[in-house]
Structure formats: C-alpha cells, structure tokens
Enzyme design. Structure first.
Site, PDB file in Angstrom:
ATOM      1  N   ARG A   1      -7.688  -3.150   9.361  1.00 11.78           N
ATOM      2  CA  ARG A   1      -6.874  -4.257  10.055  1.00 11.78           C
ATOM      3  C   ARG A   1      -7.589  -4.754  11.385  1.00 11.78           C
ATOM      4  O   ARG A   1      -7.239  -5.710  11.810  1.00 11.78           O
ATOM      5  CB  ARG A   1      -5.627  -3.380  10.513  1.00 11.78           C
ATOM      6  CG  ARG A   1      -4.843  -2.910   9.203  1.00 11.78           C
ATOM      7  CD  ARG A   1      -3.368  -2.732   9.446  1.00 11.78           C
ATOM      8  NE  ARG A   1      -2.831  -1.839   8.590  1.00 11.78           N
ATOM      9  CZ  ARG A   1      -2.716  -2.286   7.331  1.00 11.78           C
ATOM     10  NH1 ARG A   1      -2.591  -3.519   6.870  1.00 11.78           N
ATOM     11  NH2 ARG A   1      -2.016  -1.520   6.422  1.00 11.78           N
TER      12      ARG A   1
ATOM     13  N   ALA B   1       6.363   8.174   9.386  1.00 15.00           N
ATOM     14  CA  ALA B   1       6.601   8.308   7.751  1.00 15.00           C
ATOM     15  C   ALA B   1       5.792   8.998   7.057  1.00 15.00           C
ATOM     16  O   ALA B   1       6.449   9.517   6.022  1.00 15.00           O
ATOM     17  CB  ALA B   1       7.005   6.541   7.306  1.00 15.00           C
TER      18      ALA B   1
ATOM     19  N   ASP C   1       1.931  -1.091  11.920  1.00 14.88           N
ATOM     20  CA  ASP C   1       0.235  -1.623  11.314  1.00 14.88           C
ATOM     21  C   ASP C   1       0.129  -2.969  11.866  1.00 14.88           C
ATOM     22  O   ASP C   1      -1.087  -3.604  11.527  1.00 14.88           O
ATOM     23  CB  ASP C   1       0.207  -1.460   9.997  1.00 14.88           C
ATOM     24  CG  ASP C   1       0.153  -0.061   9.422  1.00 14.88           C
ATOM     25  OD1 ASP C   1      -0.150   0.971  10.322  1.00 14.88           O
ATOM     26  OD2 ASP C   1       0.700   0.163   8.330  1.00 14.88           O
TER      27      ASP C   1
ATOM     28  N   LYS D   1      -4.557   5.857  14.504  1.00 14.59           N
ATOM     29  CA  LYS D   1      -4.764   5.040  13.246  1.00 14.59           C
ATOM     30  C   LYS D   1      -6.152   5.232  12.718  1.00 14.59           C
ATOM     31  O   LYS D   1      -6.776   6.005  13.188  1.00 14.59           O
ATOM     32  CB  LYS D   1      -4.021   3.375  13.604  1.00 14.59           C
ATOM     33  CG  LYS D   1      -2.581   3.418  13.852  1.00 14.59           C
ATOM     34  CD  LYS D   1      -1.810   4.005  12.727  1.00 14.59           C
ATOM     35  CE  LYS D   1      -0.260   4.193  12.844  1.00 14.59           C
ATOM     36  NZ  LYS D   1       0.400   4.732  12.116  1.00 14.59           N
TER      37      LYS D   1
ATOM     38  N   ARG E   1      -6.694   1.856  17.634  1.00 15.63           N
ATOM     39  CA  ARG E   1      -6.344   0.343  17.745  1.00 15.63           C
ATOM     40  C   ARG E   1      -6.140  -0.264  19.082  1.00 15.63           C
ATOM     41  O   ARG E   1      -6.471  -1.275  19.018  1.00 15.63           O
ATOM     42  CB  ARG E   1      -5.061   0.096  16.765  1.00 15.63           C
ATOM     43  CG  ARG E   1      -5.757   0.555  15.230  1.00 15.63           C
ATOM     44  CD  ARG E   1      -4.504  -0.226  14.158  1.00 15.63           C
ATOM     45  NE  ARG E   1      -5.215   0.266  12.915  1.00 15.63           N
ATOM     46  CZ  ARG E   1      -4.447   0.098  11.839  1.00 15.63           C
ATOM     47  NH1 ARG E   1      -3.067   0.161  11.753  1.00 15.63           N
ATOM     48  NH2 ARG E   1      -5.352   0.416  10.619  1.00 15.63           N
TER      49      ARG E   1
ATOM     50  N   LYS F   1       0.811  -1.082   0.127  1.00 16.01           N
ATOM     51  CA  LYS F   1      -0.088  -0.043   0.048  1.00 16.01           C
ATOM     52  C   LYS F   1       0.879   1.092   0.000  1.00 16.01           C
ATOM     53  O   LYS F   1       0.589   2.274  -0.765  1.00 16.01           O
ATOM     54  CB  LYS F   1      -1.006  -0.061   1.296  1.00 16.01           C
ATOM     55  CG  LYS F   1      -2.034   1.179   1.331  1.00 16.01           C
ATOM     56  CD  LYS F   1      -3.230   0.774   1.959  1.00 16.01           C
ATOM     57  CE  LYS F   1      -2.936   0.640   3.643  1.00 16.01           C
ATOM     58  NZ  LYS F   1      -2.854   1.908   4.115  1.00 16.01           N
ATOM     59  N   SER F   2       1.808   1.197   0.952  1.00 14.26           N
ATOM     60  CA  SER F   2       2.747   2.441   0.884  1.00 14.26           C
ATOM     61  C   SER F   2       3.245   2.643  -0.596  1.00 14.26           C
ATOM     62  O   SER F   2       3.364   3.936  -0.807  1.00 14.26           O
ATOM     63  CB  SER F   2       3.796   2.350   2.061  1.00 14.26           C
ATOM     64  OG  SER F   2       3.267   2.098   3.320  1.00 14.26           O
TER      65      SER F   2
ATOM     66  N   ARG G   1      -8.865  12.004  12.510  1.00 17.75           N
ATOM     67  CA  ARG G   1      -7.497  11.707  12.699  1.00 17.75           C
ATOM     68  C   ARG G   1      -6.844  13.152  12.750  1.00 17.75           C
ATOM     69  O   ARG G   1      -7.081  14.060  12.037  1.00 17.75           O
ATOM     70  CB  ARG G   1      -7.020  10.824  11.621  1.00 17.75           C
ATOM     71  CG  ARG G   1      -7.672   9.514  12.024  1.00 17.75           C
ATOM     72  CD  ARG G   1      -7.258   8.485  10.613  1.00 17.75           C
ATOM     73  NE  ARG G   1      -5.720   8.186  11.122  1.00 17.75           N
ATOM     74  CZ  ARG G   1      -4.949   7.568  10.262  1.00 17.75           C
ATOM     75  NH1 ARG G   1      -5.426   7.089   9.038  1.00 17.75           N
ATOM     76  NH2 ARG G   1      -3.551   7.044  10.550  1.00 17.75           N
TER      77      ARG G   1
HETATM   78  C1  S3P Z   1       2.508   4.771   6.447  1.00 16.31           C
HETATM   79  C2  S3P Z   1       3.050   5.123   7.580  1.00 16.31           C
HETATM   80  C3  S3P Z   1       2.393   4.791   8.656  1.00 16.31           C
HETATM   81  C4  S3P Z   1       1.621   3.608   8.562  1.00 16.31           C
HETATM   82  C5  S3P Z   1       0.617   3.539   7.420  1.00 16.31           C
HETATM   83  C6  S3P Z   1       1.244   3.934   6.174  1.00 16.31           C
HETATM   84  C7  S3P Z   1       3.056   5.185   5.009  1.00 16.31           C
HETATM   85  O1  S3P Z   1       1.685   5.999   9.133  1.00 16.31           O
HETATM   86  O2  S3P Z   1       0.849   3.252   9.591  1.00 16.31           O
HETATM   87  O3  S3P Z   1      -0.273   2.480   7.262  1.00 16.31           O
HETATM   88  O4  S3P Z   1       2.961   4.731   3.999  1.00 16.31           O
HETATM   89  O5  S3P Z   1       4.059   6.192   5.137  1.00 16.31           O
HETATM   90  P1  S3P Z   1       2.605   6.928  10.205  1.00 16.31           P
HETATM   91  O6  S3P Z   1       3.462   7.838   9.460  1.00 16.31           O
HETATM   92  O7  S3P Z   1       1.270   7.587  10.741  1.00 16.31           O
HETATM   93  O8  S3P Z   1       3.259   6.006  11.353  1.00 16.31           O
END
Ligand code: S3P
Length: 452
Positions: free
Chosen positions: A407, A175, A327, A354, A358, A29-30, A129
């Site tokens: 999730r 991230a 996650d 999240k 969670r 997904k990222s 959020r």
């Molecule tokens: C992601 C970063 C994470 C993760 C999310 C995807 C990304 O979030 O939980 O599912 O693709 O950069 P955070 O940056 O809020 O930790």
C-alpha cells in the site's frame, strides 16, 4: 530459517493526462483469505468465483492444502474439498505466509487448539510484526507457544489435549485478533466468547454463519459487540462470489480525484459499512463519487462507483472511523496532499504495526516529495496544495522506501500522477501481494507509471 531473497523492482509515476476507464476491481483480500480457509475446513465442496489471486491469498491456499484440503481451479472457479471441522492434518513443513498478516494470524487461531505442532514463518515484513496479540488469547486456551523474542515469527504452536473455551475482550481494534479467537473456538467444545468494544470488519462472523456455524452477535447500547460461537459444530461447503476489494478500489479512486479531468467507473465494489470509511471521508472533502446501482449480493452491500476529478478540501477525520478505513490512510494522505488546507488524521496507532510502520513510511515519503506534513505518535496531519506544484522528486535519488508494503508502493505511485515532478518508489513487486492487476489497470486508464 531462510527467507526467499526478494528482488526489488523500482518504479516511477509521472504527471498524467485525464484518467478514463471502466474497470472491475479484483476480489476482496479479507474475504478471499477466509474463503480458502473456511472452504478448506468445511465438509464437502466449496466453489469460489472472483477470488483475489494475489500472493497473500495463494499462500493461505497453500497452507490449507498442506493441512489436507484439496484445492483446484476449473476455468475461473476455485473448487475446494474441505477436511471437515476439527479434521485438519499436521503440516509436514513450516507454513510460509509470505507478507500476509491476515493469513498468518487467522491460521494461528485455526491451528492453535490442535494437539500437534504447527510452525509459522513469513517474509522480513511479517517477521517484524507483533504476534503476541494472537498468541496471548491462545495461551489462555492452553496452547503452548514457542516464538522469537517479542512474540515474533517463527512461531510454533501446539494445542493442549483438552482445550478450554475462553471469553476474550479484544484489547485493540483488530479484526485479525477477533477472527483468530473465533477460529480457535471452532475446535474447542463449548462457547467461545469475543467481546469487541469497537466494531471492525465483520467478514469472519458473516461467513462462518454462512458455512453453518452456531454464532450469535449481540450489540449493546454503546456499540460493544458480544460474539458467541459454539465449538465443534459442522461446517458445510458453500458457493461464494467474492466482491471487489474496497481497499484496492482506493488507489484508482484517489488517482481519478487528483488527476484533473478524470472520469472513471469502478465496478463491483464491496460496500460493507465496516469498509467504507474512505469513501465517506473523501465525500466530506468534496469528492465527486457517485454510487451507482447499489445492490445486495451474497449477503453484502455492493455498488459501482463513478469518480470524477474534484477540488478537495482538508478535513478532520474522526478517530472512531479508523477501523472502517484502516488500510486506506496511506492513500488518504495522498488525497490530502492535493486538498486545500489541512487534513488531520487522529487515532492511527494501529498503522505502526501494518506491513510497515505506515505512519513513518507515509510521512517520510511525503516529506521526500515536498509535502508539508507532521507525524505524531498516533496521528498524521497533511497540508495540501491542489496544483501539486513543487511535489515529486527533485533528483533521481529521491526514492520512496516502501518497506515491503504494497500500500505504500501504490499510494506513492498514485501521488506521482498529479505531482509536478515524477515520484519514484524503490519497489513495485510487492504490489502483487494484494493487487497484481494494479500496474496494467492504471496504465490502461492513461496513468504514466513505468518500471524503472
Ligand atoms: C484484516 C484486518 C485488518 C487489515 C488487514 C485485513 C482482516 O488488520 O489491516 O489488511 O482481513 O481481518 P488488523 O486486524 O490488524 O486491524
């Protein structure tokens, strides 16, 4: 601002025979979000195979189209013609990111410095959020922000005429925040600097470099990373084969571990070290996970996994491992429910923000289904029962609330496969945001999951 009404689709998982199968996990997904974003931004053509076609990623694609990118699909390849760095157009309508924090927050960074208005909306989960974590650094760059109380969606941004680069120390392990600041830096003259005290997934850095950005990373003796990006450079279209999502892998993987007699092969799994914390933790718990054919593809570590059901024991998960499995805690809590002894999971403050809270969602779901657990401010402990005796719903009314969180839905469906009684969840439709193939893939391996 109206949101689409969502129809909840309840589902039930029941104790299942040994799971067997050889499955290929859908795209990460990222990396899929970033492929659409960077492809839409870069000059020339980007070709993507293996893209995750979940609702979250499709919303990012629609946003890039609304800002001038051309995106089409030819067979199984997505072909994007990007606008060129700095050349995105003002969208005519608000950008709707649905359930996706990544799509929304990264696009806020991307659009922040543009001297026109962009409005961001999302579903009920995304609208709860916190967006301040991205809006704060944008404000430092001179971006004007209009937001609901508490920096929630809807948010409207307008960049300054002359945006200024900043140096930003990311205050939480995120991230998304790191990436938002870097993406803003793409359209700001000069050097944007991000200091990351705790390393999080590095897909933005790796992929921007691949698209031709002038980006450097230095890591000091304490592991603190300094990322420097030179703005207003040229980005060039790329060919990308998206690796399989380790976060999606987690569900069939834990299912195979806890359902007795299971033996499953999961192919095409991204093994980037910023994403493998769950595998490491499960191995410490005694999981039989064989890493087959470890290899490199497109600059990433990849492997196939062979997973056999295992007797698990409780462990303490080091808090500093959280970013590499952030996650995966909901499904780790399910594995812990079937482990001998106690599993202690500290350092979980980010789980509260999240797609749902969670920590609370997992603790309530476990309690409802007979698992002995304790929820702390930023930790969770679970005392397991390998035989799953007494686990599951005592009545039809004991239904896990999933709070629009894919999730949470997948984790509790996995739980039901090894519990004495069935486990009910109030919704499985939300799973389509990240893993549309989940139900078919699981039932194809023998899992007794039904829509109810
Ligand atoms: C992601 C970063 C994470 C993760 C999310 C995807 C990304 O979030 O939980 O599912 O693709 O950069 P955070 O940056 O809020 O930790």
């Amino acid at each position: 601002m109206g949101h689409a009404t969502i129809t909840l689709r309840p589902a039930t998982a029941a104790r299942s025979p040994a799971l067997k199968g050889d499955i290929r996990i859908p795209g990460d997904k990222s990396i899929s979000h970033r492929s659409f974003m960077f492809g839409g931004l870069a000059s020339g053509e980007t070709r993507i195979t293996g893209l995750l076609e979940g609702e979250d990623v499709i919303n990012t694609g629609k946003a890039m189209q609304a800002m001038g990118a051309s995106i089409r699909k030819d067979g199984s390849t997505w072909i994007i013609n990007g606008v060129g760095n700095g050349c995105l157009l003002a969208p005519e309508a608000p950008l709707d990111f649905g359930n996706a924090g990544t799509g929304c927050r990264l696009t806020m960074g991307l659009m922040g410095p543009y001297d026109f208005e962009t409005t961001f909306i999302g579903d009920a989960s995304l609208s709860r959020r916190p967006m301040g974590r991205v809006l704060d650094p944008l404000r430092q760059m001179g971006v004007q922000v209009r937001a609901e109380a508490g920096d929630r969606l809807p948010v409207t941004l307008r960049g300054p005429r002359a945006p200024a680069p900043i140096s930003y120390r990311v205050p939480m392990a995120s991230a998304q925040v790191k990436s938002a600041v870097l993406l803003a830096g793409l359209n700001i003259p000069g050097i944007t600097t991000v200091i990351e005290p705790v390393m999080t997934r590095d897909h933005t850095e790796k992929m921007l470099k691949g698209f031709g950005a002038a980006l450097e990373v230095d890591t000091d003796a304490d592991g603190v990373r300094t990322i420097r990006l030179e703005g207003r450079g040229v980005l060039k279209g790329q060919t990308i084969d998206v690796p399989g999502d380790p976060s999606s892998t987690a569900f069939p993987l834990v299912a195979a571990l806890i359902v007795p007699g299971s033996d499953v092969i999961i192919r095409n799994v991204l093994m980037n070290p910023t994403r493998t914390g769950l595998i490491q933790t499960l191995q410490e718990m005694g999981a039989d996970i064989e890493i087959l054919d470890p290899r490199q593809a497109g600059g990433e570590d990849m492997a196939d996994l062979r997973v056999r059901s295992s007797e698990l024991k409780g462990v303490t998960v080091p808090a500093d491992r959280a970013p590499s499995m952030i996650d995966e805690y909901p499904v780790l809590a399910i594995a812990a429910s079937f482990a001998r002894g106690e599993t202690m999971m500290p350092g979980l403050e980010e789980l509260r923000v999240k797609e749902s809270d969670r920590l609370a969602a997992v603790a309530r779901g476990l309690e409802l289904n007979g698992v002995d657990c304790t929820e702390g401010e930023d930790w969770l402990s679970v005392r397991g029962r390998p035989d799953g005796k007494g686990f599951g719903a005592r009545s039809k009314d004991a239904v896990v609330a999933t709070w629009l969180d894919h999730r949470i839905a997948m984790s509790f469906l996995v739980m039901g496969l090894a519990s004495e009684h069935p486990v009910h969840v109030d919704d499985c439709a939300i799973i389509a945001t990240s893993f549309p193939e989940f139900m078919d893939m699981m039932t194809g391996m023998g899992a007794e999951i039904t829509r109810t």
